[in-house]
Design a protein around this motif. Structure first.
Motif: not given
Length: 170
Positions: A72, A75, A83, A86, A88, A121, A123, A159
């Motif tokens: 992570c 973003e 946000y 992220e 990943y 966050f 993803l 997302a």
């Protein structure tokens, strides 16, 4: 099971899980030729670069073998206001599903983001990925659906957005 920060020596094991979990999870979703072309060597190079530059965590079983990983950071798209972080990647070998390992890796990423002052966050997950429900159960709210190209085929990604305060009890 133990979760720890990855070190560069973990790159071969992470690469193996990355390739094997893609082949297990995305069989019938991602074009077969693309999955067959994935290589441990190429993924190892990727992880040799990622480990020093992002927060990467590995899950080890009772024998000390790495069976999953996540990473992570900030973003990447700047498209989703509010946000700032992220996740990943979060991958486990299929035989390790249902043991709480994914949730533990997820929480380690939350902690890493929180330590950077990031409290929200997101993803991305392929819409046809069976683990979509995992992210929904953890409190993910669908923000968007986007098309991506993998192996010459257009696939849909979802997302998901998360607020750390809302998921700390899950």
């Amino acid at each position: 099971m133990k979760i720890r920060k990855a070190v560069i020596e973990d790159a071969p094991a992470i690469a193996r899980i990355h390739v094997d979990s893609w082949r297990e999870t995305y069989n019938g979703i991602v074009p077969k030729a693309y999955l067959e072309a994935l290589s441990y060597e190429n993924r190892e190079k990727l992880w040799n670069n990622m480990i020093p530059n992002t927060a990467v965590y590995v899950a080890q079983n009772e024998h000390g073998e790495i069976v999953g990983f996540a990473n992570c950071g900030n973003e990447r798209t700047a498209k989703y206001k509010g946000y700032h972080g992220e996740i990943y990647t979060l991958y486990l070998l299929k035989k390790e599903h249902g043991k709480g390992i994914g949730k533990s890796l997820f929480k380690h990423c939350i902690n890493a983001l929180s330590q950077k002052g990031i409290n929200s966050f997101m993803l991305f997950v392929l819409a046809d990925n069976p683990t979509v429900t995992f992210y929904e159960k953890l409190g993910g709210e669908e923000l968007d659906r986007v098309n991506i190209e993998i192996g010459g085929e257009t696939l849909e990604e979802i997302a998901f957005g998360f607020d750390v305060i809302k998921i700390t009890d899950k």
